[in-house]
Design a protein around this motif. Sequence first.
Motif, PDB file in Angstrom:
ATOM      1  N   ASN A  76      -1.643  22.366  37.984  1.00 42.71           N
ATOM      2  CA  ASN A  76      -1.553  21.279  37.003  1.00 42.71           C
ATOM      3  C   ASN A  76      -0.346  21.515  36.082  1.00 42.71           C
ATOM      4  N   ALA A  77       0.774  20.912  36.458  1.00 44.86           N
ATOM      5  CA  ALA A  77       2.021  21.146  35.708  1.00 44.86           C
ATOM      6  C   ALA A  77       1.901  20.676  34.262  1.00 44.86           C
ATOM      7  N   ARG A  78       1.140  19.581  34.062  1.00 43.19           N
ATOM      8  CA  ARG A  78       1.011  19.027  32.709  1.00 43.19           C
ATOM      9  C   ARG A  78       0.269  20.015  31.799  1.00 43.19           C
ATOM     10  N   ARG A 138      -0.001  23.247  32.249  1.00 41.13           N
ATOM     11  CA  ARG A 138       0.830  24.457  32.071  1.00 41.13           C
ATOM     12  C   ARG A 138       1.917  24.194  31.040  1.00 41.13           C
ATOM     13  N   GLU A 139       2.470  22.978  31.111  1.00 39.90           N
ATOM     14  CA  GLU A 139       3.505  22.588  30.138  1.00 39.90           C
ATOM     15  C   GLU A 139       2.923  22.605  28.718  1.00 39.90           C
ATOM     16  N   ALA A 140       1.656  22.157  28.611  1.00 44.88           N
ATOM     17  CA  ALA A 140       1.008  22.114  27.283  1.00 44.88           C
ATOM     18  C   ALA A 140       0.891  23.516  26.690  1.00 44.88           C
ATOM     19  N   VAL A 141       0.662  24.500  27.552  1.00 41.40           N
ATOM     20  CA  VAL A 141       0.541  25.876  27.035  1.00 41.40           C
ATOM     21  C   VAL A 141       1.905  26.368  26.524  1.00 41.40           C
ATOM     22  N   VAL A 142       2.970  25.976  27.223  1.00 45.35           N
ATOM     23  CA  VAL A 142       4.317  26.356  26.751  1.00 45.35           C
ATOM     24  C   VAL A 142       4.562  25.716  25.383  1.00 45.35           C
ATOM     25  N   VAL A 143       4.203  24.432  25.273  1.00 47.83           N
ATOM     26  CA  VAL A 143       4.392  23.725  23.998  1.00 47.83           C
ATOM     27  C   VAL A 143       3.593  24.418  22.894  1.00 47.83           C
ATOM     28  N   PHE A 144       2.376  24.842  23.238  1.00 41.69           N
ATOM     29  CA  PHE A 144       1.526  25.526  22.254  1.00 41.69           C
ATOM     30  C   PHE A 144       2.218  26.783  21.728  1.00 41.69           C
ATOM     31  N   LEU A 145       2.756  27.579  22.640  1.00 45.00           N
ATOM     32  CA  LEU A 145       3.428  28.825  22.215  1.00 45.00           C
ATOM     33  C   LEU A 145       4.654  28.525  21.355  1.00 45.00           C
ATOM     34  N   ALA A 146       5.435  27.534  21.785  1.00 41.16           N
ATOM     35  CA  ALA A 146       6.636  27.170  21.015  1.00 41.16           C
ATOM     36  C   ALA A 146       6.236  26.678  19.632  1.00 41.16           C
ATOM     37  N   ALA A 147       5.148  25.882  19.579  1.00 45.25           N
ATOM     38  CA  ALA A 147       4.692  25.346  18.293  1.00 45.25           C
ATOM     39  C   ALA A 147       4.196  26.466  17.396  1.00 45.25           C
ATOM     40  N   GLN A 148       3.505  27.432  17.968  1.00 47.49           N
ATOM     41  CA  GLN A 148       3.027  28.569  17.165  1.00 47.49           C
ATOM     42  C   GLN A 148       4.203  29.358  16.594  1.00 47.49           C
ATOM     43  N   ALA A 149       5.230  29.554  17.420  1.00 47.50           N
ATOM     44  CA  ALA A 149       6.409  30.301  16.933  1.00 47.50           C
ATOM     45  C   ALA A 149       7.080  29.535  15.795  1.00 47.50           C
ATOM     46  N   CYS A 150       7.263  28.219  15.991  1.00 44.86           N
ATOM     47  CA  CYS A 150       7.922  27.411  14.955  1.00 44.86           C
ATOM     48  C   CYS A 150       7.087  27.379  13.684  1.00 44.86           C
ATOM     49  N   LEU A 151       5.771  27.262  13.852  1.00 47.17           N
ATOM     50  CA  LEU A 151       4.895  27.250  12.676  1.00 47.17           C
ATOM     51  C   LEU A 151       5.023  28.560  11.897  1.00 47.17           C
ATOM     52  N   SER A 152       5.082  29.653  12.631  1.00 48.62           N
ATOM     53  CA  SER A 152       5.166  30.962  11.983  1.00 48.62           C
ATOM     54  C   SER A 152       6.450  31.097  11.160  1.00 48.62           C
ATOM     55  N   TYR A 153       7.581  30.760  11.776  1.00 55.41           N
ATOM     56  CA  TYR A 153       8.855  30.861  11.038  1.00 55.41           C
ATOM     57  C   TYR A 153       8.879  29.892   9.861  1.00 55.41           C
ATOM     58  N   PHE A 154       8.423  28.660  10.105  1.00 57.48           N
ATOM     59  CA  PHE A 154       8.496  27.651   9.048  1.00 57.48           C
ATOM     60  C   PHE A 154       7.603  28.040   7.875  1.00 57.48           C
ATOM     61  N   THR A 155       6.384  28.520   8.188  1.00 55.97           N
ATOM     62  CA  THR A 155       5.470  28.947   7.131  1.00 55.97           C
ATOM     63  C   THR A 155       6.091  30.066   6.312  1.00 55.97           C
TER      64      THR A 155
END
Lengths: 618, 183
Positions: free
Chosen positions: A143-145, A147-164
């Motif tokens: 399920n590529a969609r 799997r893609e969502a998990v990548v987005v989740f990780l990227a979002a967590q990283a961005c949230l961490s830096y932004f916070t």
Amino acid sequence: MDNTRRDDIDAVFRKVERFTSVGATISALEQLASSSLHADDDLLSWPVLKLHAPQWWRSAGEDRLDALFGYPNVLSLPRTRMLAGLGLLLPGTTRAQRGALAATMCGTAYGMQTQMRYGLDGSDHMAFLNFAGSALEKLFPDNARAREAVVVFLAAQACLSYFTSGAAKLASPVWRDGTAIPGIFRTATYGDRFFYELVRDRPWLAKTVAWSTIAGELAFPLALVTPKPVARGLLATGAAFHLGNAKFMGLNRFVWSFCATYPAVAHVSRALGPRKESPAKKPLAGATRRGGSARTAPRAASLLVGAGAAAVAGAAVYRRVRSGRVRAAAVPGELVTVGGREVHAVARTGGSGPTVVFENGMACPATGWSWVWEGMEPDTRYVAYDRPGTGWSAPAKGPQDAERASAGLRELLARLGAEPPYVLVGQSVGGLLIRSFARRHPELVGGLVFVDASHPDQLARSAGQRRTLPWLRQRMTSTWLRAELGMLPEPQRLGPFSSLPAPLAAQTVERMKAPASWRAARREMSQWPRSWSADAAKLTDAGGRPVAVLTASGTVERDPVHADLQAELAALSHESRHDLVPGATHESLVMDPQHAPHVADAIAWTRKRAAVEEGSLR
Amino acid sequence: MRRHSGASLAAEAALYGLLGTWFALTVGQQFKKRPRFLERVDPGNVTLPVSTFFAPRPGTTDTHLLVRDELLDGSTTEWAEYPVSQDRSLRQMVWHPNRRREKALCDVQNDLAFLVRQDKGPEHIHMTVPYLALLNFVSHRCPHAPDSRRVQFLLVASGGHDETEEPDVLFASDFHTLDTEGR
């Protein structure tokens, strides 16, 4: 079959796993190298730590928990982590094996970290997220969609961490003025002697480092939407930042777990960021729709921002109108026109002896002295007033420096017909203003009473007070903004006023919900170090007038330098007294019925001597 | 294109739900908002990062652990510091095994200092994990005089490399009897 999944997403997770595993393996080896830390007689002893083990763990039985987490068995967890980390670094590992190893990393991290509680940091959290993302992705091989969502989740967590991290620093006055940098780097725990000595005497450098950190962390999420070279630049800056932190702050594990998220950020960036489009290509129907939504999105955002701004402005106007009504409806004293604006004063001009003139602390209205008035002799003449913008007084135009403050008070006293000599009583920064008045009008002043008052050199000589100043300023600002939005939490912020006698308590608490007082306090905050302290310092001798000093024990406990400064206030005159009021705090000394009689007693002492002095002159 | 079955669609929806909830909880965690069930399931907070690193109030002091003994004759030894921090080196960028101990001791001390600031009575503090962890540590891992009977520890805050600032005593423990049989 396994190789069919080795696509872009798999390549991303391969990098995430490898980077995180390097850090996790090193971390596990470090734990094994200092394994005695977990021994029963050391800091992370299981017999002690199990006192705060999760309740649901206990259902497994204490014997089992002891067998798993007791020393030396607990070392099987970092050993497992080391082996799993090495497994993830090996080439040729299948996706299923990688998923199982990543899940093992999560399980062991949960067990180890819940057992330890102490000695963990943000790198452990991010490593857990990385491994969890990696394990979840393996659950959806087809399920590529998903799997893609998990990548987005990780990227979002990283961005949230830096932004916070950047936003929290931006909200901090010590980060904004750069003093956080020498403050952190002077410590051995997170600092570095070389770096500390570099920034210690170079405030401009400290401020540059602080603002670069804030800007870099806040800008990190832009890596998702900016063109490729900019996104790469942001990621390279992030990596350099972590390497610097590893060198100068000892944060070596952060390099691996945070940089491990960068492949996920870069992948999402490729999907979201601007793309080069071939002019030869005709726009597809879908692209047209996307273009349409791309035009709609900024409009929707503008509408949202506009609606938000209108709501905030509406709330502010409503509060201002309501505040004006409240001011007019319930004024405890009288409104006197001085210099073309209304000044609120509570005065009793009939009576005998010297007139007591009260100068309030910052953001304190005149009603704050209510308990003191009740403790004074019935025929005592007194004037208490609100400085511009505070309490029920109208705000003034222009800065209220020491000169203008003295002139305003002089005119008010004349308007009220308050007869000299004046016994000036100043609380907190009010203590500075009574010195300024006494220097300008020595012929009118019979004595001085300092109530846990500020000393002109306070900010220069007390490191504690100096450190508190930016936080106090920040508190005034945030209280003002909350008051503007009608979001002032009453019990915490207005606590001291609620102890005043009824009905003044309710009136004062209600009045302090008005933003004007807090806005005025912010302005006074800037006058305090600029004008008030320097001006007050010019009065070095009270000219033999009686001086009484009252010091709150709570203030001395928090800042021992305060005791010396208070003693110096008493030394302004050879006829002085200095009382330490046990159990009193800076505010309760005036506003608590238990401590206010001490103030009334010091005023009576000063008035008596001032009256004798006045009589002898006549 | 591969078609997804009902079960796999449900699994996919569950995944989105999990990821969305996880992210929302992480956002809440930055504002110290945390559902109660997480306190029971994840009391060590392994799953949700808190990313307000060194802000808004960064730690600007070092906490030092000092220990002294009461001897059999009733006298006390001088306070001796247990050294924790090491000077920075390039090697630590890759290999820093002492870091966990440094951070663990720092966390335990901060935990105890927090309880002291809350004005919890000594009866309460003596039964807490940070107090017991430090007592266990100083009793067994710090050197003691041969004729020592009881041990006391002290937490002192200092300006670290800034030697112009006077150290400040944060907390002094009671004297506690040492287990002399093991020595």
